[in-house]
Motif scaffolding. Structure first.
Motif, PDB file in Angstrom:
ATOM      1  N   GLY A   1       0.855  -1.182   0.000  1.00  0.00           N
ATOM      2  CA  GLY A   1       0.000   0.000   0.000  1.00  0.00           C
ATOM      3  C   GLY A   1       0.895   1.237   0.000  1.00  0.00           C
ATOM      4  N   VAL A   2       0.521   2.226  -0.787  1.00  0.00           N
ATOM      5  CA  VAL A   2       1.330   3.452  -0.868  1.00  0.00           C
ATOM      6  C   VAL A   2       0.512   4.602  -0.285  1.00  0.00           C
ATOM      7  CG1 VAL A   2       2.504   5.091  -2.398  1.00  0.00           C
ATOM      8  CG2 VAL A   2       2.556   2.628  -2.915  1.00  0.00           C
ATOM      9  N   ILE A   3       1.074   5.300   0.697  1.00  0.00           N
ATOM     10  CA  ILE A   3       0.378   6.455   1.284  1.00  0.00           C
ATOM     11  C   ILE A   3       1.129   7.731   0.915  1.00  0.00           C
ATOM     12  CG2 ILE A   3       1.529   6.245   3.566  1.00  0.00           C
ATOM     13  CD1 ILE A   3      -1.277   7.071   4.746  1.00  0.00           C
ATOM     14  N   GLY A   4       0.390   8.722   0.417  1.00  0.00           N
ATOM     15  CA  GLY A   4       0.993   9.964  -0.096  1.00  0.00           C
ATOM     16  C   GLY A   4       1.070   9.869  -1.608  1.00  0.00           C
ATOM     17  N   CYS A   5       0.185  10.578  -2.287  1.00  0.00           N
ATOM     18  CA  CYS A   5       0.130  10.497  -3.754  1.00  0.00           C
ATOM     19  C   CYS A   5       0.461  11.837  -4.377  1.00  0.00           C
ATOM     20  CB  CYS A   5      -1.259  10.010  -4.190  1.00  0.00           C
ATOM     21  SG  CYS A   5      -1.599   8.347  -3.624  1.00  0.00           S
ATOM     22  N   GLY A   6       1.485  12.505  -3.822  1.00  0.00           N
ATOM     23  CA  GLY A   6       1.920  13.794  -4.355  1.00  0.00           C
ATOM     24  C   GLY A   6       3.068  13.634  -5.331  1.00  0.00           C
TER      25      GLY A   6
ATOM     26  N   ASP B   1      -4.448   8.955   0.241  1.00  0.00           N
ATOM     27  CA  ASP B   1      -4.025  10.353   0.401  1.00  0.00           C
ATOM     28  C   ASP B   1      -5.165  11.109   1.072  1.00  0.00           C
ATOM     29  OD1 ASP B   1      -1.662  12.224  -1.270  1.00  0.00           O
ATOM     30  OD2 ASP B   1      -3.281  13.237  -0.165  1.00  0.00           O
ATOM     31  N   ILE B   2      -4.807  12.002   2.002  1.00  0.00           N
ATOM     32  CA  ILE B   2      -5.855  12.813   2.639  1.00  0.00           C
ATOM     33  C   ILE B   2      -6.466  13.788   1.629  1.00  0.00           C
ATOM     34  CG2 ILE B   2      -5.298  12.682   5.108  1.00  0.00           C
ATOM     35  CD1 ILE B   2      -3.555  15.196   4.649  1.00  0.00           C
ATOM     36  N   ARG B   3      -5.820  13.944   0.475  1.00  0.00           N
ATOM     37  CA  ARG B   3      -6.472  14.643  -0.640  1.00  0.00           C
ATOM     38  C   ARG B   3      -6.949  13.545  -1.588  1.00  0.00           C
ATOM     39  NH1 ARG B   3      -2.754  19.912  -1.930  1.00  0.00           N
ATOM     40  NH2 ARG B   3      -4.229  20.049  -3.647  1.00  0.00           N
ATOM     41  N   PRO B   4      -8.204  13.102  -1.396  1.00  0.00           N
ATOM     42  CA  PRO B   4      -8.679  11.889  -2.072  1.00  0.00           C
ATOM     43  C   PRO B   4      -8.593  11.973  -3.599  1.00  0.00           C
ATOM     44  CG  PRO B   4     -10.283  12.639  -0.447  1.00  0.00           C
ATOM     45  CD  PRO B   4      -9.228  13.698  -0.525  1.00  0.00           C
ATOM     46  N   ASP B   5      -8.699  13.194  -4.152  1.00  0.00           N
ATOM     47  CA  ASP B   5      -8.598  13.338  -5.608  1.00  0.00           C
ATOM     48  C   ASP B   5      -7.241  12.848  -6.107  1.00  0.00           C
ATOM     49  OD1 ASP B   5      -7.813  15.635  -4.000  1.00  0.00           O
ATOM     50  OD2 ASP B   5      -7.197  16.582  -5.881  1.00  0.00           O
ATOM     51  N   ARG B   6      -6.196  13.057  -5.295  1.00  0.00           N
ATOM     52  CA  ARG B   6      -4.853  12.616  -5.699  1.00  0.00           C
ATOM     53  C   ARG B   6      -4.770  11.084  -5.699  1.00  0.00           C
ATOM     54  NH1 ARG B   6      -0.350  16.729  -3.135  1.00  0.00           N
ATOM     55  NH2 ARG B   6      -1.041  18.527  -4.346  1.00  0.00           N
ATOM     56  N   ALA B   7      -5.317  10.462  -4.657  1.00  0.00           N
ATOM     57  CA  ALA B   7      -5.285   8.989  -4.583  1.00  0.00           C
ATOM     58  C   ALA B   7      -6.079   8.404  -5.751  1.00  0.00           C
ATOM     59  CB  ALA B   7      -5.856   8.518  -3.252  1.00  0.00           C
ATOM     60  N   ARG B   8      -7.236   9.011  -6.030  1.00  0.00           N
ATOM     61  CA  ARG B   8      -8.078   8.509  -7.126  1.00  0.00           C
ATOM     62  C   ARG B   8      -7.341   8.647  -8.459  1.00  0.00           C
ATOM     63  NH1 ARG B   8     -11.948  12.119  -7.263  1.00  0.00           N
ATOM     64  NH2 ARG B   8     -12.735  11.430  -5.254  1.00  0.00           N
ATOM     65  N   ARG B   9      -6.729   9.813  -8.675  1.00  0.00           N
ATOM     66  CA  ARG B   9      -6.037  10.043  -9.950  1.00  0.00           C
ATOM     67  C   ARG B   9      -4.886   9.064 -10.162  1.00  0.00           C
ATOM     68  NH1 ARG B   9      -4.156  15.414  -9.557  1.00  0.00           N
ATOM     69  NH2 ARG B   9      -2.183  14.521  -8.953  1.00  0.00           N
ATOM     70  N   GLN B  10      -4.087   8.848  -9.114  1.00  0.00           N
ATOM     71  CA  GLN B  10      -2.957   7.907  -9.263  1.00  0.00           C
ATOM     72  C   GLN B  10      -3.474   6.476  -9.405  1.00  0.00           C
ATOM     73  OE1 GLN B  10      -0.704   9.585 -10.267  1.00  0.00           O
ATOM     74  NE2 GLN B  10       0.982   9.878  -8.834  1.00  0.00           N
ATOM     75  N   ALA B  11      -4.583   6.142  -8.745  1.00  0.00           N
ATOM     76  CA  ALA B  11      -5.159   4.787  -8.877  1.00  0.00           C
ATOM     77  C   ALA B  11      -5.591   4.554 -10.324  1.00  0.00           C
ATOM     78  CB  ALA B  11      -6.332   4.615  -7.927  1.00  0.00           C
TER      79      ALA B  11
END
Ligand SMILES: NC(=O)c1ccc[n+]([C@@H]2O[C@H](COP(=O)([O-])OP(=O)(O)OC[C@H]3O[C@@H](n4cnc5c(N)ncnc54)[C@H](O)[C@@H]3O)[C@@H](O)[C@H]2O)c1
Length: 389
Positions: free
Chosen positions: A42-47, A70-80
């Motif tokens: 699992g990767v945390i931090g999608c900056g 990511d606490i900025r869910p848009d970033r986690a979604r985009r990288q996913a």
């Protein structure tokens, strides 16, 4: 995987790592009868830095990235979406309670690492952390104790000691080619990130972000430091940050750190966020010696940055004309630390990068701050297995 797994020797390490790197580079699974075990990750931090890590992790034959957070869910979604990862979460609690995984890769803000690493270790996950592993030596040692209690592994960036150029320099020093080693200098800087404010806030600063590479390299080559003296300053008191506007800078953006390695060897690291550099942050453009070591009979100069080295120049009494060595990266890239850690979990390969070394560098950074505050030299208490290679 036990924390007591046997160490591979240097030759085995290089062989295994080169094979691993070749596999990473081509995206191919190793040509062995049994496919290697993929470590559920699992990767945390999608900056920003996730853009460097995720391409390596998702190609590694030793890794299966199962979730992002990511606490900025848009970033986690985009990288996913970009990297085709099935699960993404807006908080570590949800991530730990969600799709099962064994290995957390922590790429969050510097100030967030300690508590997220602790939570993951407590939940029985192996951890790879971007630097720093924790905010203080004591807290970092606590994390290491927790990892041992839970029978899981903990590692932290950077991985400068894994490069073939580091190996060449370490070997040359061990052979005594420089005579009596006296002094070393290292420098690394750029104009400072503009995408996040944490780099300039308490617990951030140019030392844990940039000097950490040189400090790892020099202590790796010359041995653990015994004492530290430093001068730190803030050159640019306010910065413009994307999405945030103007912020106050409260940690150093300019650092001069002197290390006493014992036996008369003294080194110096110079680092900061106000360094004009015609190459920007581009490692391959840098051709100067950013790390140099001098002794009574020789000189070693690392060409380029220690995180992306291009070769090593050597001149000695016997061979005074500077000669360039170790120009082949042999698959080494600075952003492969978490993939190497997964390889270690999968195969038992022992890395040269250790949490004890990372914690020693963390102690140097906190000691440098104390030296700046008090105007005094600060004695260190931590050490690590040395020589490294
Ligand atoms: N950017 C680079 O080129 C680079 C290179 C090497 C190392 N690093 C290191 O990587 C780390 C991250 O740097 P970055 O440049 O990617 O920063 P960044 O600000 O671009 O990304 C950090 C991400 O972590 C997320 N985050 C913060 N706290 C969180 C939490 N509690 N839970 C989940 N997500 C959280 C943020 O929302 C952000 O998306 C730092 O330690 C930095 O020193 C960065």
């Amino acid at each position: 995987m036990s924390i007591d797994s046997p160490r591979l020797n240097r030759r085995d390490f290089t062989k295994t790592t080169v094979l691993g790197c070749a596999a990473l580079a081509t995206g191919a699974v190793r040509a062995t009868a049994a496919a290697p075990k993929r470590i559920r990750t699992g990767v945390i931090g999608c900056g920003s830095v996730s853009n460097a890590y995720l391409p390596v992790l998702t190609k590694s034959p030793f890794v299966e990235v199962v979730s992002l957070c990511d606490i900025r869910p848009d970033r986690a979604r985009r990288q996913a979406e970009t990297f085709k990862i099935a699960f993404h979460y807006p908080h570590i609690d949800r991530m730990l309670a969600g799709e099962p995984f064994d290995f957390l890769v922590n790429l969050t803000d510097m100030q967030e690492h300690e508590h997220l690493n602790r939570q993951a270790l407590a939940a029985g996950k192996h951890v790879w952390s971007e630097k720093p592993i924790a905010n203080s030596l004591r807290a970092g040692q606590g994390l290491l104790r927790l990892a041992r209690e839970k029978n899981v592994r903990l590692w932290g960036a950077p991985i400068t000691v894994q490069s073939p150029q580091f190996a060449f320099m370490a070997r040359t020093l061990a052979q005594g080619a420089l005579g009596r080693v006296a002094a070393a200098h290292a420098n690394y800087g750029h104009e400072g990130p503009n995408w996040s404010s944490f780099f300039y806030e308490k617990g951030g600063g140019s030392m844990p972000d940039l000097a950490v590479y040189n400090l790892t390299t020099l202590t790796g080559l010359l041995g653990p430091a015994k004492r530290v003296t430093a001068m730190l300053s803030i050159v640019t008191p306010e910065r413009e940050i994307t999405d945030k506007g103007r912020i106050k800078v409260t940690e150093e953006d300019n650092a001069m750190v002197l290390l006493d390695h014992g036996k008369g060897v003294i080194s110096h690291v110079q680092s900061g966020f106000n360094y004009f550099n015609p190459h920007g942050h581009e490692g391959r453009g840098e051709q100067r010696h950013t790390v140099s070591i001098v002794g009574s009979k020789g000189y070693l100069g690392l060409v380029g940055y220690d995180w992306e080295p291009l070769g090593v120049d050597l001149a000695t009494q016997k061979q005074p004309q500077m000669e360039r060595h170790a120009t082949d990266a042999q698959g080494y890239i600075w952003q492969q630390g978490a993939a190497l850690a997964a390889e270690s979990l999968s195969t038992g390969l022992e890395l040269l990068v250790t949490p004890e070394h990372a914690l020693h560098v963390l102690e140097i950074i906190t000691a440098a701050r104390k030296s700046q505050e008090t105007g005094k030299r600060v004695t260190l208490s931590s050490t690590f297995r040395w020589p490294v290679a």
